[in-house]
Design an enzyme around this catalytic site. Structure first.
Site, short mmCIF file in Angstrom:
data_model
loop_
_atom_site.label_atom_id
_atom_site.label_comp_id
_atom_site.label_asym_id
_atom_site.label_seq_id
_atom_site.Cartn_x
_atom_site.Cartn_y
_atom_site.Cartn_z
N ASN A 120 62.09 48.01 88.92
CA ASN A 120 62.00 46.97 87.97
C ASN A 120 60.69 47.36 87.23
O ASN A 120 59.59 47.33 87.82
CB ASN A 120 62.13 45.86 88.50
CG ASN A 120 61.53 44.51 88.01
OD1 ASN A 120 61.36 43.63 88.51
ND2 ASN A 120 61.78 44.60 86.48
N GLY A 121 60.77 47.24 85.81
CA GLY A 121 59.61 47.34 85.06
C GLY A 121 59.79 48.20 83.78
O GLY A 121 60.87 48.69 83.46
N TYR A 265 60.21 31.44 83.09
CA TYR A 265 61.74 31.70 82.84
C TYR A 265 62.43 32.49 83.72
O TYR A 265 63.62 32.27 84.28
CB TYR A 265 62.00 32.03 81.46
CG TYR A 265 63.32 32.37 80.93
CD1 TYR A 265 64.44 31.25 81.10
CD2 TYR A 265 63.95 33.85 80.75
CE1 TYR A 265 65.73 31.63 80.75
CE2 TYR A 265 65.17 34.11 80.70
CZ TYR A 265 65.92 33.15 80.55
OH TYR A 265 67.28 33.26 80.34
N CYS A 405 56.75 42.36 74.24
CA CYS A 405 56.53 42.84 75.49
C CYS A 405 56.85 44.42 75.54
O CYS A 405 57.73 44.75 75.37
CB CYS A 405 56.99 42.01 76.66
SG CYS A 405 56.76 42.70 78.12
N CYS A 457 48.94 38.40 82.97
CA CYS A 457 49.36 38.97 81.58
C CYS A 457 49.89 37.97 80.66
O CYS A 457 51.07 37.16 81.03
CB CYS A 457 50.57 39.86 81.71
SG CYS A 457 50.57 40.83 80.24
#
Length: 482
Positions: A120-121, A265, A405, A457
């Site tokens: 994940n990332g 969110y 992002c 961030c």
């Protein structure tokens, strides 16, 4: 055929897309089913594809598919996944094509043995590393950035697998919360800045060693009846084997930059991430929003489902009644038979419907978590006004989203972000609201205070990125990683 209904595709939900979810289980007789349940709880983090890999000490099996977790992993499929350890992944593509070959876990045979990985990332320096690995003879099976990590492990000059993993993770930059598995071990790691969440839990076993579990969010532990132990720390590599749980640092001294939009969110309200309950953060966002930009009104109405928790906080702080004035249809697919007579704003009307008797003649405060392009917000404001609302005031529980992002969120380009190109007053006129206000950046940070080091961030609101180099020509926001 002339006159026949036409099947059309409706615009997908304009929200920023969830990244991915990962899970791992060590020492459970039905590890595959435990990971399946974890992925079920993490389905909100990606609905494109899912996969589970299992190991029994000798063999490593892997089954992946396109679609939702429950559709892919039937009883017959789960029965094929043998072993007492497993890892899993549910994906929304942001790096690599939307195809089965990029579904995870990714399994690679190397000189270090068979390795499966779920990630994940988003890695931001993959271009240079991939080229270097290809020159060294690496053959890539996918177009996903996740395979970079496995290939680095395979080509590492370190002698042990643990040293090779640590060496590899120290070479990549960006966001990664990963789980990995060999035939007899589970690994979990989080990037040095801690962009994405990853937690460890434990299922107590009175007859032997406990089961160790990992998941992107703690809501997955509830289905497993696992106890939350702690978060995997930024820059930490955790190893689980027959010898127990051990840990080592592969990086340190980097300022923490956990993604604050997870609190706004992405994460489920019933999860605890960055050592803070999401429900608590979101309710405080709503309270702070009411303090900063209160307005006289009759009802607080959330845009479901993303605005619900903040709206609860706003209503509590303002004393204005909370009502579900918009009802969401949760069973809408991606394609529909178009009505014979064209319906204005057809896609939004399929997903949301106003409760006319609640809205008619009322001054309404609409609460949502963000405005991305502005077009959907305008349609919702029009819908509420058409239902008879006297006034419509839009309140947003985060600051204006002005920058894309590059750390695992599928964000439109800067030219598509309405707040990057228009003032709040201009956006207010565009969405046709009587007033518009966003939560301030200080207010958002206050709402999320008390978490993991309180270092977040916020680049999507400021344009100030925590990593020193981002090649925006190679990493397009709309196709950036998980």
């Amino acid at each position: 055929m002339d006159g026949a209904p036409m099947l059309i595709q409706i615009d997908e939900d304009p929200k920023l897309k969830e990244e991915c979810g990962v899970a791992a289980v060590y020492n459970h007789p039905d590890a595959a089913r435990q990971v399946y349940l974890s992925l079920y709880a993490l389905q909100h983090r990606g609905q494109e594809s899912a996969g589970i890999a299992t190991a029994d000490g000798t063999n490593l099996s892997n089954i992946k598919g396109m679609g939702l977790v429950a559709d892919i992993f039937t009883e017959d499929v789960l029965a094929k996944l043998k072993g007492d350890q497993a890892i899993g992944h549910t994906r929304y593509s942001t790096t690599g094509d939307s195809a089965l070959l990029n579904a995870q876990p990714i399994r690679v045979e190397s000189t270090k043995g068979m390795i499966a990985i779920a990630h994940n990332g988003n890695l931001i320096n993959l271009g240079n590393i991939r080229a270097r690995l290809e020159r060294a003879g690496a053959f890539f099976q996918t177009t996903s950035d996740s395979e970079i990590i496995v290939q680095l492990i395979a080509h590492s000059k370190e002698n042990t697998l643990v040293d090779a993993i640590a060496d590899s993770l120290s070479q990549v930059d960006g966001a990664f919360s990963i789980v990995m598995m060999t035939r007899d071990r589970i690994f979990a790691a989080r990037d040095p800045r801690g962009f994405r969440p990853l937690s460890m839990g434990r299922i107590e076993n009175p007859d032997g060693p406990d089961t160790i579990v990992f998941a992107s969010e703690t809501c997955a532990f509830d289905l497993l009846r696992a106890k939350y132990v702690r978060d995997v720390e930024p820059g930490e590599l955790v190893m689980v084997s027959k010898d127990g749980v051990t840990s080592r640092r592969f990086s340190s001294g980097v300022p923490q930059s956990s993604c604050i939009f997870e609190q706004v969110y992405f994460a489920r309200p019933d999860s605890r991430i960055y050592n803070r309950w999401v429900q608590e953060s979101r309710e405080e966002m709503g309270r702070q929003l009411a303090r900063e930009s209160g307005v006289d009104a009759d009802l607080v109405v959330p845009v479901p489902d993303s605005g619900v928790t903040a709206a609860i906080g706003y209503a509590a702080e303002s004393g204005i009644p909370f009502r579900f004035g918009l009802i969401r249809n949760h069973y809408v697919g991606r394609t529909f038979i178009e009505p014979e007579q064209r319906v204005r704003d057809f896609g939004v009307k399929l997903k949301l419907n106003p409760v006319r008797n609640l809205l008619e003649g009322k001054r309404i405060i609409l609460i949502d978590d963000s405005i991305i392009r502005g077009t959907t917000s305008r349609k919702i404001v029009r819908m509420v006004r058409a239902a008879g609302a006297k006034e419509v005031h839009m309140r947003i529980s985060c600051p204006p989203t002005t920058s894309p992002c590059y750390y695992g969120v599928d964000t439109p380009s800067k030219r598509e972000l309405i707040a990057a190109n228009q003032s709040v007053a201009e956006i207010e006129r565009f969405i046709e609201a009587d007033s518009l206000a966003y939560l301030s950046l200080d207010g958002l940070k206050h709402a999320c205070d008390g978490g993991e080091g309180n270092q977040y961030c916020v680049a999507c609101y400021t344009g100030q990125y925590p990593t020193p180099v981002i090649d925006v020509d190679e990493i397009l926001p709309a196709t950036a990683a998980r």
